[in-house]
Design a protein around this motif. Structure first.
Motif, PDB file in Angstrom:
ATOM      1  N   LEU A 139       0.807  -1.215   0.000  1.00 55.62           N
ATOM      2  CA  LEU A 139       0.000   0.000   0.000  1.00 55.62           C
ATOM      3  C   LEU A 139       0.843   1.268   0.000  1.00 55.62           C
ATOM      4  O   LEU A 139       0.293   2.369   0.109  1.00 55.62           O
ATOM      5  N   LEU A 181     -11.612  -1.496   3.408  1.00 61.19           N
ATOM      6  CA  LEU A 181     -11.497  -0.629   2.244  1.00 61.19           C
ATOM      7  C   LEU A 181     -12.848   0.028   1.988  1.00 61.19           C
ATOM      8  O   LEU A 181     -13.864  -0.662   1.885  1.00 61.19           O
ATOM      9  N   ASP A 223     -14.383   2.028  -0.837  1.00 61.96           N
ATOM     10  CA  ASP A 223     -14.135   2.433  -2.224  1.00 61.96           C
ATOM     11  C   ASP A 223     -15.189   3.450  -2.650  1.00 61.96           C
ATOM     12  O   ASP A 223     -16.170   3.125  -3.328  1.00 61.96           O
ATOM     13  N   LEU A 238      -9.597   2.399   5.170  1.00 60.79           N
ATOM     14  CA  LEU A 238      -8.770   2.744   4.017  1.00 60.79           C
ATOM     15  C   LEU A 238      -9.697   3.364   2.980  1.00 60.79           C
ATOM     16  O   LEU A 238     -10.474   2.667   2.332  1.00 60.79           O
ATOM     17  N   ARG A 285     -10.667   5.145  -0.412  1.00 62.87           N
ATOM     18  CA  ARG A 285     -10.235   5.386  -1.796  1.00 62.87           C
ATOM     19  C   ARG A 285     -11.070   6.503  -2.399  1.00 62.87           C
ATOM     20  O   ARG A 285     -12.273   6.359  -2.622  1.00 62.87           O
ATOM     21  N   LEU A 322      -4.077   2.421  -2.937  1.00 66.72           N
ATOM     22  CA  LEU A 322      -5.146   1.441  -2.716  1.00 66.72           C
ATOM     23  C   LEU A 322      -5.670   0.834  -4.012  1.00 66.72           C
ATOM     24  O   LEU A 322      -6.671   0.109  -4.000  1.00 66.72           O
ATOM     25  N   ALA A 330      -8.235  -2.250  -4.262  1.00 69.33           N
ATOM     26  CA  ALA A 330      -9.599  -1.927  -4.688  1.00 69.33           C
ATOM     27  C   ALA A 330     -10.038  -2.797  -5.861  1.00 69.33           C
ATOM     28  O   ALA A 330     -11.201  -3.242  -5.918  1.00 69.33           O
ATOM     29  N   SER A 371     -10.898  -6.096  -4.462  1.00 70.42           N
ATOM     30  CA  SER A 371     -12.153  -6.022  -3.701  1.00 70.42           C
ATOM     31  C   SER A 371     -13.345  -6.075  -4.629  1.00 70.42           C
ATOM     32  O   SER A 371     -14.331  -6.781  -4.358  1.00 70.42           O
ATOM     33  N   TYR A 382     -14.274  -6.546   1.043  1.00 70.55           N
ATOM     34  CA  TYR A 382     -13.674  -5.251   1.352  1.00 70.55           C
ATOM     35  C   TYR A 382     -12.895  -5.264   2.667  1.00 70.55           C
ATOM     36  O   TYR A 382     -12.501  -4.211   3.157  1.00 70.55           O
TER      37      TYR A 382
END
Length: 322
Positions: free
Chosen positions: A57, A156, A158, A201, A203, A284, A288, A291, A297
């Motif tokens: 990352l 994550l 997104d 995290l 995005r 990311l 992503a 994911s 995620y």
């Protein structure tokens, strides 16, 4: 771990009405909300590893400043590397190198709890300016995070794909403010229920846009100190606190919408008042993509920042594992 009050019950000692979450993990605490990552949470997070797939990352250390004109930041720049040829026995070839002008927040980074203080009260947990020395006994440095050991469950978020599914887009340099409602809706749409100790995290698409810009002028336009990001208003403080979030990292330069309005709450102020750990310019993209493909995620997350005594920040050396 001691019981931690909900947001509405936190101490509010001054005219701002904002909470001061000091002393909750003891008078000597130097890692703030990271305390929510207990050994039990780490054990649970380790169960997320099913495929053995790892995702780096961290951006390369020369990104972004090595791809921008001089002066993109008033102080920071890309590190300068020097390669040396070593003198070894004839059957060996050796190399050595050094790094000059290495700013610890020049690329992907964690902010330590010395990065921002409150003008009224000081740094997290009552630390005052004279205690931030980077000498023996210095307080709240990134070395405290390194010693704590940062590992746990990452979520994550997104936002790029979530907005795209709604027929919208985010201009990462457009000062778009992501509300609590939007953040919560994206997380729910991904089928995730937040847990105490989670590392978010986020995005937002800044890294993708920056790395995809081929011309220096286009990259500079994305680094004009105008960034989209989370709202830094108090309802975001309350959401992150009451959801038990341990840290927030994003693929943007500032995590929150920038510039922040004068006199308003901001996530950077929450570093001092809540002990919140923020991370910036995380890469990311591969995570992503995986994911979206897998519909998953969550990831086991590890980060080992540099053990720099009193460091204000550090490359995260972060990996997500599935």
């Amino acid at each position: 771990m001691p019981a931690v009050p909900v947001y509405k019950d936190l101490n509010r000692p001054d005219e701002t009405g904002l909470p001061l979450a000091w002393g909750l993990w003891g008078p000597e605490d130097q890692v703030g909300t990271l305390n929510r990552i207990t050994p039990e949470r780490v054990v649970e997070a380790a169960q997320l590893v099913k495929r053995g797939v790892r995702f780096n990352l961290d951006l390369p250390l020369h990104v972004p400043y090595g791809l921008l004109p001089t002066g993109a930041h008033r102080r920071r720049q890309a590190p300068e590397l020097t390669l040396f040829k070593g003198e070894m026995p004839p059957h060996l070839v050796s190399r050595d190198d050094k790094m000059d002008e290495f700013y610890l927040q020049c690329s992907s980074q964690w902010d330590s709890l010395t990065h921002m203080g409150d003008a009224r009260h000081g740094f997290y947990n009552g630390v005052q300016d004279h205690q931030v020395t980077q000498r023996e006994g210095t307080r709240n440095g990134i070395d405290q995070v390194a010693d704590f050991g940062l590992a746990g469950r990452a979520v994550l978020v997104d936002l790029v794909r979530w907005f795209e599914r709604k027929g919208e887009s985010i201009d990462p340099a457009g000062q778009r403010s992501i509300s609590v409602e939007e953040l919560a809706a994206c997380i729910a749409d991904q089928g995730v229920t937040l847990q105490t100790g989670d590392i978010l995290l986020l995005r937002m698409g800044w890294v993708r846009a920056f790395l995809g810009a081929k011309e220096e002028a286009a990259r500079s336009a994305l680094f004009n100190w105008s960034f989209s990001g989370l709202s830094g208003e108090e309802d975001m403080w309350e959401f992150l606190w009451d959801q038990g979030i341990a840290a927030v990292a994003s693929d943007t330069v500032t995590v929150e919408r920038w510039p922040v309005p004068d006199g308003r709450p901001s996530l950077h102020l929450s570093i001092a008042r809540l002990g919140m750990t923020l991370g910036e310019m995380f890469d990311l993209e591969a995570l992503a993509d995986d994911s979206a493909k897998e519909g998953n995620y969550l990831a086991f997350f590890t980060s080992s920042p540099l053990n720099v005594r009193g460091g204000v920040g550090s490359p995260p050396n972060a990996i997500a594992i599935r």
